[in-house]
Design a protein around this motif. Structure first.
Motif, short mmCIF file in Angstrom:
data_model
loop_
_atom_site.label_atom_id
_atom_site.label_comp_id
_atom_site.label_asym_id
_atom_site.label_seq_id
_atom_site.Cartn_x
_atom_site.Cartn_y
_atom_site.Cartn_z
N MET A 116 18.79 7.90 -0.67
CA MET A 116 18.15 6.60 -0.69
C MET A 116 17.32 6.40 0.56
O MET A 116 17.55 7.02 1.59
N THR A 117 16.35 5.49 0.45
CA THR A 117 15.59 5.07 1.61
C THR A 117 15.18 3.61 1.38
O THR A 117 15.70 2.96 0.47
N THR A 118 14.29 3.09 2.20
CA THR A 118 13.83 1.71 2.04
C THR A 118 12.30 1.70 1.97
O THR A 118 11.64 2.64 2.43
N ILE A 119 11.75 0.63 1.41
CA ILE A 119 10.30 0.51 1.32
C ILE A 119 9.69 0.45 2.72
O ILE A 119 8.70 1.13 3.03
N LEU A 120 10.27 -0.36 3.60
CA LEU A 120 9.78 -0.52 4.97
C LEU A 120 10.80 0.03 5.96
O LEU A 120 12.00 0.00 5.70
N ARG A 121 10.33 0.49 7.09
CA ARG A 121 11.23 1.05 8.09
C ARG A 121 11.87 -0.02 8.96
O ARG A 121 12.96 0.17 9.51
N GLU A 122 11.18 -1.16 9.11
CA GLU A 122 11.67 -2.22 9.97
C GLU A 122 11.54 -3.56 9.26
O GLU A 122 10.73 -3.71 8.34
N LYS B 21 10.69 6.65 -3.49
CA LYS B 21 9.66 6.82 -2.46
C LYS B 21 9.94 8.14 -1.78
O LYS B 21 11.02 8.34 -1.22
N ALA B 22 8.98 9.06 -1.86
CA ALA B 22 9.14 10.39 -1.28
C ALA B 22 10.43 11.06 -1.76
O ALA B 22 11.14 11.70 -0.99
N GLY B 23 10.73 10.88 -3.04
CA GLY B 23 11.88 11.54 -3.64
C GLY B 23 13.22 10.86 -3.43
O GLY B 23 14.25 11.37 -3.87
N LYS B 24 13.23 9.70 -2.77
CA LYS B 24 14.48 8.99 -2.52
C LYS B 24 14.44 7.61 -3.18
O LYS B 24 13.40 6.96 -3.20
N LYS B 25 15.58 7.16 -3.67
CA LYS B 25 15.66 5.91 -4.41
C LYS B 25 15.38 4.71 -3.51
O LYS B 25 15.93 4.59 -2.42
N VAL B 26 14.54 3.79 -4.02
CA VAL B 26 14.29 2.53 -3.31
C VAL B 26 14.55 1.31 -4.20
O VAL B 26 14.55 0.18 -3.71
N GLY C 138 0.81 -1.21 0.00
CA GLY C 138 0.00 0.00 0.00
C GLY C 138 0.84 1.26 0.00
O GLY C 138 0.40 2.31 0.48
N ILE C 139 2.05 1.16 -0.55
CA ILE C 139 2.99 2.28 -0.55
C ILE C 139 3.12 2.83 -1.96
O ILE C 139 3.27 2.07 -2.93
N SER C 140 3.07 4.14 -2.07
CA SER C 140 3.17 4.81 -3.37
C SER C 140 4.63 5.10 -3.72
O SER C 140 5.38 5.60 -2.88
N THR C 141 5.01 4.77 -4.93
CA THR C 141 6.33 5.10 -5.45
C THR C 141 6.17 5.75 -6.81
O THR C 141 5.12 5.66 -7.44
N GLN C 142 7.24 6.39 -7.27
CA GLN C 142 7.25 6.98 -8.60
C GLN C 142 8.47 6.47 -9.36
O GLN C 142 9.49 6.10 -8.75
N ILE C 143 8.36 6.49 -10.69
CA ILE C 143 9.45 6.02 -11.53
C ILE C 143 10.28 7.22 -11.97
O ILE C 143 9.78 8.14 -12.60
N LYS C 144 11.55 7.20 -11.61
CA LYS C 144 12.48 8.23 -12.07
C LYS C 144 13.15 7.71 -13.34
O LYS C 144 13.83 6.69 -13.31
N TRP C 145 12.93 8.40 -14.44
CA TRP C 145 13.51 7.99 -15.71
C TRP C 145 15.03 7.89 -15.56
O TRP C 145 15.64 8.75 -14.96
N VAL C 146 15.68 6.86 -15.99
CA VAL C 146 15.07 5.87 -16.83
C VAL C 146 14.82 4.57 -16.07
O VAL C 146 14.02 3.74 -16.51
N ASN C 147 15.48 4.38 -14.91
CA ASN C 147 15.44 3.02 -14.36
C ASN C 147 15.39 2.94 -12.83
O ASN C 147 15.75 1.92 -12.26
N ASP C 148 14.94 3.98 -12.16
CA ASP C 148 14.88 3.96 -10.69
C ASP C 148 13.44 4.11 -10.21
O ASP C 148 12.62 4.73 -10.88
N LEU C 149 13.18 3.56 -9.03
CA LEU C 149 11.94 3.84 -8.31
C LEU C 149 12.27 4.70 -7.10
O LEU C 149 13.29 4.47 -6.44
N GLY D 166 16.84 -4.57 -8.33
CA GLY D 166 17.22 -4.56 -6.92
C GLY D 166 16.32 -3.61 -6.15
O GLY D 166 16.15 -2.46 -6.55
N VAL D 167 15.72 -4.11 -5.07
CA VAL D 167 14.79 -3.32 -4.26
C VAL D 167 15.32 -3.25 -2.83
O VAL D 167 15.59 -4.29 -2.22
N ASP D 168 15.46 -2.05 -2.30
CA ASP D 168 15.87 -1.87 -0.91
C ASP D 168 14.61 -1.93 -0.04
O ASP D 168 13.86 -0.96 0.06
#
Length: 250
Positions: A157-163, A116-121, A103-114, A140-142
């Protein structure tokens, strides 16, 4: 590390179920599958690792892949769609899988990154093997913080989940990701409309490096082959590759 059949509840395609291999520590899932295909190995193949010691990103950059912290997956296959759409399709599929599961929203940064809140995941790397008519699609997903501490990188960078959750979320994420990817490959006309809805920084001023000359302009959209449309003082340019960064505003 989980067993390959752990993906089955979320992976519809029986051919892909049979193609999955899981491993503990490897050098690079992309490199391993590339060598396998070049040596006559079967297609499709899917390799998921708990850790990579020599993970590879774009332009040969190191992709940090610590143990028990992310999903590191490579998929080798014969492409049936325009190769230019493979990376956009992977971005959309991964974004959909993350939204479905967490249930987490992410965006695609062209050309190949995802992001979350402006940080790569997450990062995506598609490599073509022209002689074998094959593509190695690495992702690769953090997912959660590494026990070893923050990962080195050249961007925030950040992660999808905090814990770290009680139950390993990686089999479900891998299964959902591959299932969404197969649906997009089966309906390639849906890839870019979905990509445009999920793209980051549209309307923002950026710089593009990795081209013959650095470019500056505003992202106005993306063409049907996944190229970036950059509005500049000289008109709208079609940019097929490069690395983008936001222009800092004062």
């Amino acid at each position: 590390m989980f067993e390959p059949d752990a993906l089955n509840p979320w992976l519809d395609d029986p051919r892909l179920r049979a193609a999955v291999t899981t491993a503990g520590t490897v050098t690079s899932t992309n490199v391993i599958l590339k060598k396998s295909v070049q040596n006559g190995g079967p297609l499709p193949q899917i390799l998921i690792a708990d850790q990579q010691t020599a993970g590879v990103g774009r332009h040969g950059k190191h992709f940090a892949s610590p143990a028990d912290a992310g999903l590191y997956i490579s998929y080798a296959f014969h492409p049936q769609i325009n190769r230019a759409l493979i990376t956009p399709a992977a971005g959309v599929a991964l974004q959909q899988a993350i939204a479905d599961q967490f249930g987490i929203s992410t965006q695609i940064k062209w050309v190949n990154d995802l992001q979350k809140a402006g940080k790569k995941v997450a990062g995506i790397l598609a490599e073509a093997l022209l002689e074998q008519n094959a593509v190695i699609l690495g992702t690769g997903v953090d997912l959660f913080p590494a026990a070893s501490g923050p990962l080195p990188n050249d961007q925030p960078m950040t992660t999808i989940l905090r814990e770290v959750p009680a139950n390993d979320p990686r089999p479900e994420l891998a299964g959902r990701y591959l299932t969404h990817l197969m649906r997009l490959f089966a309906n390639p006309e849906t890839i870019m409309p979905a990509y445009r809805k999920r793209a980051a920084w549209v309307g923002r001023r950026i710089t593009v490096s990795g081209t013959q000359n650095p470019l500056t302009g505003t992202i106005s959209g993306f063409d049907d082959n996944g190229a970036l449309l950059l509005k500049t003082d000289l008109g709208t340019l079609v940019v097929s590759s490069g690395t983008i960064r936001l222009v800092e505003t004062v």
